[in-house]
Scaffold this active site. Structure first.
Site, PDB file in Angstrom:
ATOM      1  CB  CYS A 102      -4.615  -1.204  30.172  1.00  0.00           C
ATOM      2  SG  CYS A 102      -5.842  -1.278  28.869  1.00  0.00           S
ATOM      3  CE  LYS A 104     -11.188  19.952  33.984  1.00  0.00           C
ATOM      4  NZ  LYS A 104      -9.913  20.304  33.405  1.00  0.00           N
ATOM      5  CG  ASN A 148      -0.859   0.159  28.151  1.00  0.00           C
ATOM      6  OD1 ASN A 148      -1.862   0.694  27.676  1.00  0.00           O
ATOM      7  ND2 ASN A 148       0.242   0.840  28.474  1.00  0.00           N
ATOM      8  N   GLY A 149      -2.299  -0.983  25.276  1.00  0.00           N
ATOM      9  CA  GLY A 149      -2.031  -0.455  23.936  1.00  0.00           C
ATOM     10  C   GLY A 149      -3.027  -1.017  22.941  1.00  0.00           C
ATOM     11  CE  LYS A 209      -4.923  13.224  36.418  1.00  0.00           C
ATOM     12  NZ  LYS A 209      -5.600  14.519  36.172  1.00  0.00           N
ATOM     13  CD1 TRP A 232     -10.535   4.366  29.518  1.00  0.00           C
ATOM     14  CD2 TRP A 232      -9.683   4.065  27.463  1.00  0.00           C
ATOM     15  NE1 TRP A 232     -11.126   5.284  28.675  1.00  0.00           N
ATOM     16  CE2 TRP A 232     -10.621   5.121  27.414  1.00  0.00           C
ATOM     17  CE3 TRP A 232      -9.026   3.697  26.297  1.00  0.00           C
ATOM     18  CZ2 TRP A 232     -10.903   5.811  26.240  1.00  0.00           C
ATOM     19  CZ3 TRP A 232      -9.311   4.379  25.123  1.00  0.00           C
ATOM     20  CH2 TRP A 232     -10.240   5.434  25.109  1.00  0.00           C
ATOM     21  CD  GLU A 247     -12.369  16.256  32.221  1.00  0.00           C
ATOM     22  OE1 GLU A 247     -11.666  17.168  32.636  1.00  0.00           O
ATOM     23  OE2 GLU A 247     -11.883  15.231  31.710  1.00  0.00           O
ATOM     24  CD  GLU A 288      -9.394  23.303  31.770  1.00  0.00           C
ATOM     25  OE1 GLU A 288      -9.321  22.686  30.699  1.00  0.00           O
ATOM     26  OE2 GLU A 288      -9.218  22.770  32.869  1.00  0.00           O
ATOM     27  NE  ARG A 347      -0.027   3.688  33.136  1.00  0.00           N
ATOM     28  CZ  ARG A 347       0.551   3.825  31.965  1.00  0.00           C
ATOM     29  NH1 ARG A 347       0.003   3.326  30.891  1.00  0.00           N
ATOM     30  NH2 ARG A 347       1.681   4.477  31.862  1.00  0.00           N
ATOM     31  CG  HIS A 404     -18.735  35.536  13.174  1.00  0.00           C
ATOM     32  ND1 HIS A 404     -18.956  36.364  12.107  1.00  0.00           N
ATOM     33  CD2 HIS A 404     -17.975  36.234  14.049  1.00  0.00           C
ATOM     34  CE1 HIS A 404     -18.337  37.516  12.298  1.00  0.00           C
ATOM     35  NE2 HIS A 404     -17.733  37.472  13.478  1.00  0.00           N
TER      36      HIS A 404
HETATM   37  O1  M6R Z   1      -1.506  13.921  31.154  1.00  0.00           O
HETATM   38  P1  M6R Z   1      -1.793  14.974  30.109  1.00  0.00           P
HETATM   39  O2  M6R Z   1      -1.707  16.364  30.656  1.00  0.00           O
HETATM   40  O3  M6R Z   1      -0.964  14.795  28.878  1.00  0.00           O
HETATM   41  O4  M6R Z   1      -3.299  14.729  29.713  1.00  0.00           O
HETATM   42  C1  M6R Z   1      -3.887  15.460  28.673  1.00  0.00           C
HETATM   43  C2  M6R Z   1      -5.384  15.296  28.671  1.00  0.00           C
HETATM   44  O5  M6R Z   1      -5.738  13.949  28.529  1.00  0.00           O
HETATM   45  C3  M6R Z   1      -6.010  15.820  29.967  1.00  0.00           C
HETATM   46  O6  M6R Z   1      -5.698  17.163  30.182  1.00  0.00           O
HETATM   47  C4  M6R Z   1      -7.543  15.678  29.924  1.00  0.00           C
HETATM   48  O7  M6R Z   1      -8.070  16.498  28.944  1.00  0.00           O
HETATM   49  C5  M6R Z   1      -8.120  15.993  31.299  1.00  0.00           C
HETATM   50  N1  M6R Z   1      -8.964  14.929  31.724  1.00  0.00           N
HETATM   51  C6  M6R Z   1      -8.904  17.258  31.333  1.00  0.00           C
HETATM   52  O8  M6R Z   1      -9.408  17.531  32.602  1.00  0.00           O
END
Ligand code: M6R
Length: 607
Positions: free
Chosen positions: A2, A483, A98-99, A602, A74, A486, A479, A27, A502
């Site tokens: 958070c 993308k 936060n935590g 994020k 969060w 998410e 990746e 956050r 496989h």
């Molecule tokens: O800030 P970071 O690069 O350490 O974050 C790592 C992941 O949380 C981040 O890449 C996440 O997977 C993204 N939302 C992917 O688009």
């Protein structure tokens, strides 16, 4: 996971607290809240959902007061409801956190047994009760917090205020970051320097176990043994400007389009055009001695690490291990002499990666970090900082950070290769030449945006989507799937193309789009064979390749996306663009919240 901001100011603080929260929304955005101390009373506004909901509530019912704390959440314990939104008030205490308080359950049971009543499902409310209990036992606010901190296990950053002492704000941290900001007759706390950027540039970063007693006139920091300590006040250099979307509909779209510029910017600080060499920032560390590399990261950054493994092993012939940061410490990794630890992170605050970094350092490894936020915890803690220059990335889906991380990873691989005597000057010149082609090739890829947008409806209707790639395009497949998942909420998986047969091939039928990432080159024929095996079973293929590859294998696909012909080394940087655009357009077509998708944040600052 958070964001926290606290202000002891002169004049009303609500607007400035709200501005701080806007900078911290990366956050988490499950709920938000704010509380001021005004005329000897707490005054609080909270709202579930996005910060805009709190802003609306504050506009309808403004919050007076010249000192207060605020929070964007969060959810970890308890649903994202208003009751669970911070700040939490118990008696004379108001608190944001936060935590995760890992031992909250026994603490809660203990407090309930004493007759205390809880109004939320959060772990946080336990802390407010504990502090309040100390007050009721006759301790002053400062002592009350000092008594409670040793009882908390887990990771936390806290901000605490008291009804009876409006000129007092206490911040504490263990395992989650917290900064103190120094103003002119006013002082602040915040989760990061960015949150405080418009308020002050004079920042002290609290260290593990520190807690700070803040008044308008003074700040005193104590360490975990309650000894008064000095923490250096530094110029944060964080920008006070809030980012805007420019002419773009979403931050993600803007960030995808920024890539040619920010990758060029990043490469500029690693390429020496005159010498035709790839360089790293000055360091007192001899790469020639590196015998193994351990790469640790999460999410998109982890896929950069996977591609880095291909590059470092191929160019420098150094064995590379790669781990999800969340798994790293728990598998008890074997560290060998002359091992270089590398973390990759956009935010530099991801809790799992930060913990892995600390584990590597405690185990005696020299650590490097490919990091985007220069003021972050990781950027301050790594031995060798390898910055990316992507600029602030606001969209939750990482795009420009990914390609900038790849650019830096390529620079690291080349430097390791040169240091190990595995690269001739001529070979290095050729690599420099290819790296310098990247921004233009990315612009070329962006030129296919409209075609990709036209493909999106075909993918948006699917329940499951598979991505295939081979070699460094395998992590690209992962990746691509991440993308899409998410931001469009479509189930997607990436596979190494040879692995299809496989097991995953059982998933194939004509309702499953298969996105094949296959630049022409040494691995093309093999990837295409795997693609054809899937086509024979009804797979609806979208082939992403160059003109040569499409001419060879583009038949019987539902769509092709043509990329410029590029050297295999730089292909992941270029092929990232169509993969990102496809996910983006599918999400837009489906009408999801592209920049702030559900359930995500994020920066993931809890384990
Ligand atoms: O800030 P970071 O690069 O350490 O974050 C790592 C992941 O949380 C981040 O890449 C996440 O997977 C993204 N939302 C992917 O688009």
């Amino acid at each position: 996971m958070c964001g926290i901001v606290g202000i002891l100011g002169h004049g009303p603080v609500a607007d400035r607290l709200l501005d701080g929260l806007k900078r911290l929304e990366y956050r988490g955005y499950d709920s938000s809240g704010m509380c001021t101390v005004h005329d000897g009373q707490f005054d609080r506004r909270r709202a579930p959902g996005k910060l805009a909901n709190l802003a609306r509530r504050l506009a309808e019912d403004p919050l007076p007061g010249d000192g207060g704390i605020a929070h964007t959440r969060w959810a970890t314990h308890g649903a994202p409801t208003e009751d669970n939104a911070h700040p939490h008030i118990v008696g004379d205490v108001v608190l944001v956190h936060n935590g995760i308080i890992e031992n909250f359950k026994p603490l809660r049971d203990e407090l309930i047994a004493e007759g205390r009543q809880f109004l939320s499902q959060t772990d946080t409310e336990v802390v407010a009760h504990l502090v309040d209990r100390e007050l009721s036992r006759g301790f002053k606010p400062k002592e009350a917090v000092a008594n409670v901190l040793p009882r908390l296990h887990g990771a936390f950053a806290l901000g605490v205020m008291f009804k009876s002492e409006p000129d007092l704000l206490i911040g504490a941290r263990l395992g989650a970051p917290l900064t103190v900001g120094y103003g002119d007759g006013e002082n602040f706390i915040g989760s990061d320097a960015l949150a405080l950027a418009p308020l002050t540039q004079r920042i002290a970063y609290l260290e593990e176990g520190d807690w700070a007693v803040v008044t308008r006139a003074h700040v005193q920091v104590y360490d975990k043994n309650n000894e008064a300590v000095e923490r250096p006040i530094v110029n944060s250099g964080a920008s006070g400007q809030l980012m805007d979307k420019g002419n773009h509909r979403h931050f993600m779209q803007k960030e995808i389009y920024e890539q040619p510029v920010v990758v060029a910017q990043t490469l500029r600080s690693y390429l020496r055009p005159l010498e035709e060499q790839v360089a790293l920032p000055d360091m007192e560390f001899d790469l020639a001695g590196v015998e193994r590399v351990a790469i640790v990261a999460c999410g998109t950054a982890y896929y950069v690490g996977m591609i880095g493994k291909y590059w470092i092993e191929q160019l420098a012939r150094i064995p590379v291990e790669i781990d999800f940061a969340s798994e790293f410490r728990y598998r008890d990794p074997v560290f060998t002499p002359n091992m270089l630890g590398v973390v990759i992170s956009q935010s530099g605050e991801t809790a799992d990666t930060l913990a892995a970094l600390r584990h590597m350092k405690e185990s005696g490894l020299t650590t490097g970090g490919i990091i985007n936020v220069p003021t972050s915890s990781m950027a301050r803690e790594v031995d060798l900082l390898l910055p990316t220059h992507a600029g602030p990335e606001i969209g939750v889906a990482s795009t420009k950070a990914f390609t900038c991380q790849l650019a830096v990873m390529a620079a690291l691989a080349v430097n390791l290769a040169r240091a190990k005597g595995k690269l001739t000057a001529e070979e290095e010149r050729e690599i420099v030449h290819h790296l310098r082609e990247v921004p233009e090739a990315m612009s070329h890829a962006l030129g296919h945006d409209a075609e990709i947008e036209a493909i999106a409806p075909k993918i948006a209707a699917a329940r499951d989507v598979l991505y295939l790639g081979r070699g460094p395009e395998y992590p690209m497949a992962l990746e691509g799937a991440l993308k899409l998942k998410e931001i469009s909420y479509i189930h997607a998986e990436g596979y190494a193309s040879g692995e299809m047969k496989h097991g995953p091939i059982a998933l194939i039928d004509d309702s499953v789009p298969l996105i094949v990432i296959a630049p022409s080159g040494p691995l093309f024929d093999k990837t295409v064979s795997n693609m054809q095996e899937a086509q024979a079973r009804g797979a609806q293929v979208v082939l992403i390749s160059d003109a040569e590859g499409i001419a060879q294998a583009g038949e019987n696909t539902i769509a092709t996306i043509e990329m410029p012909k590029v050297h295999p080394l730089i292909a992941p940087l270029v092929y990232a663009v169509p993969v990102q655009l496809l996910a983006y357009h599918v999400a837009v077509f489906k009408g999801t919240d592209v920049d702030q998708p559900r359930n995500l944040a994020k920066s993931v600052t809890v384990e």
